[in-house]
Motif scaffolding. Structure first.
Motif, PDB file in Angstrom:
ATOM      1  N   ASP A  73       0.802  -1.224   0.000  1.00 52.57           N
ATOM      2  CA  ASP A  73       0.000   0.000   0.000  1.00 52.57           C
ATOM      3  C   ASP A  73       0.837   1.277   0.000  1.00 52.57           C
ATOM      4  N   TRP A  74       2.153   1.138   0.009  1.00 56.98           N
ATOM      5  CA  TRP A  74       3.030   2.314   0.032  1.00 56.98           C
ATOM      6  C   TRP A  74       3.179   2.876  -1.385  1.00 56.98           C
ATOM      7  N   GLN A  75       3.585   4.150  -1.437  1.00 55.41           N
ATOM      8  CA  GLN A  75       3.937   4.790  -2.701  1.00 55.41           C
ATOM      9  C   GLN A  75       5.459   4.713  -2.891  1.00 55.41           C
ATOM     10  N   TRP A  83       8.787   5.980  -5.516  1.00 59.24           N
ATOM     11  CA  TRP A  83       9.383   6.732  -6.622  1.00 59.24           C
ATOM     12  C   TRP A  83      10.784   6.148  -6.796  1.00 59.24           C
ATOM     13  N   GLY A  85       4.602   4.902  -8.478  1.00 62.58           N
ATOM     14  CA  GLY A  85       3.235   4.422  -8.299  1.00 62.58           C
ATOM     15  C   GLY A  85       3.079   3.681  -6.991  1.00 62.58           C
ATOM     16  N   ARG A  86       1.944   3.030  -6.858  1.00 60.26           N
ATOM     17  CA  ARG A  86       1.676   2.203  -5.689  1.00 60.26           C
ATOM     18  C   ARG A  86       2.489   0.918  -5.819  1.00 60.26           C
ATOM     19  N   VAL A  87       3.139   0.511  -4.718  1.00 58.70           N
ATOM     20  CA  VAL A  87       4.036  -0.642  -4.791  1.00 58.70           C
ATOM     21  C   VAL A  87       3.354  -1.860  -5.393  1.00 58.70           C
ATOM     22  N   SER A  88       2.131  -2.144  -4.984  1.00 62.66           N
ATOM     23  CA  SER A  88       1.446  -3.328  -5.505  1.00 62.66           C
ATOM     24  C   SER A  88       1.221  -3.268  -7.011  1.00 62.66           C
ATOM     25  N   ASP A  89       1.183  -2.059  -7.555  1.00 63.26           N
ATOM     26  CA  ASP A  89       0.935  -1.894  -8.989  1.00 63.26           C
ATOM     27  C   ASP A  89       2.219  -1.932  -9.822  1.00 63.26           C
ATOM     28  N   GLN A 126       5.554  -3.178  -8.659  1.00 64.33           N
ATOM     29  CA  GLN A 126       6.687  -3.955  -8.173  1.00 64.33           C
ATOM     30  C   GLN A 126       7.396  -4.711  -9.290  1.00 64.33           C
ATOM     31  N   ARG A 143       4.562   5.723   3.154  1.00 62.52           N
ATOM     32  CA  ARG A 143       3.314   5.064   3.525  1.00 62.52           C
ATOM     33  C   ARG A 143       2.131   5.968   3.177  1.00 62.52           C
ATOM     34  N   GLU A 144       1.104   5.376   2.597  1.00 61.03           N
ATOM     35  CA  GLU A 144      -0.088   6.163   2.273  1.00 61.03           C
ATOM     36  C   GLU A 144      -0.750   6.681   3.543  1.00 61.03           C
TER      37      GLU A 144
END
Length: 242
Positions: free
Chosen positions: A189-191, A193, A208-212, A214, A239-240
């Protein structure tokens, strides 16, 4: 007294400041370690030397280091540094004149050059000067057009080796350097860069979002290595907020 000048060079000739260029042109030679016959990072140092004063580059084989995640990592690094100091001292004994050491990024941040220089200066026959360089976190922030910290908040700078430790301690805004791999388990859920080989031909950026992203991070790292023959990467993790 001879001069020993530590010069930050960012990621290569394009990041050498006027102050760094002047320092380069003032020395008799540049001293550098070389990791094998085809060390691509020595080639970048050679470009810097040619462009700014055509200064001779003297290379020394880099002493071996235990990189297999030894149980006592600090001791392994200390032994490696001691061997590096001995190798440099041998050249300085045999070759007179003022000398420069080129540090990637800025010598103040995750670079061992100043520690080596302190040991060399203990001999008492050198004066030490330091010229700042452009650091990897600066380049990362510029490429992604972000501020490294939120309003009034800190940023924690650490290494990939100690990322999990920092997260477990409650750090939620981190610049992470020295990454042998990109391990972000549990941070979906973290961002993030990300930047690899910033300023080099193989530069890679991901955000982006880590899950998107990685899988993109791993692929970007490999593209950078394929393009340049080496990889240096850095990432900002946040962290978001609810």
């Amino acid at each position: 007294m001879r001069r020993l000048v530590v010069i930050g060079i960012g990621m290569g000739p394009q990041h050498v400041t006027p102050e760094a260029a002047a320092a380069l042109s003032s020395v008799d030679y540049v001293l550098s370690f070389v990791k094998g016959a085809d060390d691509p990072l020595v080639a970048v140092r050679a470009q810097v030397c040619r462009r700014f004063g055509d200064v001779p580059l003297v290379v020394v084989p880099d002493p071996p280091r235990d990189r297999a995640d030894p149980a006592d990592y600090p001791a392994a690094v200390r032994d490696w540094h001691a061997a590096r100091v001995a190798a440099y001292r041998q050249v300085l004994t045999e070759r007179p004149g003022d000398v420069a050491l080129l540090a990637w990024g800025d010598p103040s941040l995750y670079d061992s050059t100043l520690r080596l220089v302190d040991a060399l200066a203990a001999d008492g026959d050198v004066t030490v000067e330091v010229v700042a360089g452009i650091s990897a976190p600066q380049l990362l922030a510029a490429r992604h057009r972000v501020v490294l910290h939120e309003v009034g908040q800190p940023v924690h700078v650490t290494t990939g080796r100690r990322l999990r430790e920092a997260v477990d301690a409650g750090q939620d805004n981190l610049v992470v350097m020295l990454n042998s791999t990109v391990r972000l388990d549990g941070l979906a859920d973290w961002q993030v860069w990300y930047g690899a080989n910033l300023g080099a031909p193989g530069e890679q950026l991901v955000a982006g979002r880590v899950s998107d992203v990685q899988a993109q991070l791993v692929a970007a790292r490999e593209r950078a290595r394929a393009a340049d023959g080496w990889v240096m990467d850095v990432l900002l993790l946040r962290r978001e907020r609810p």
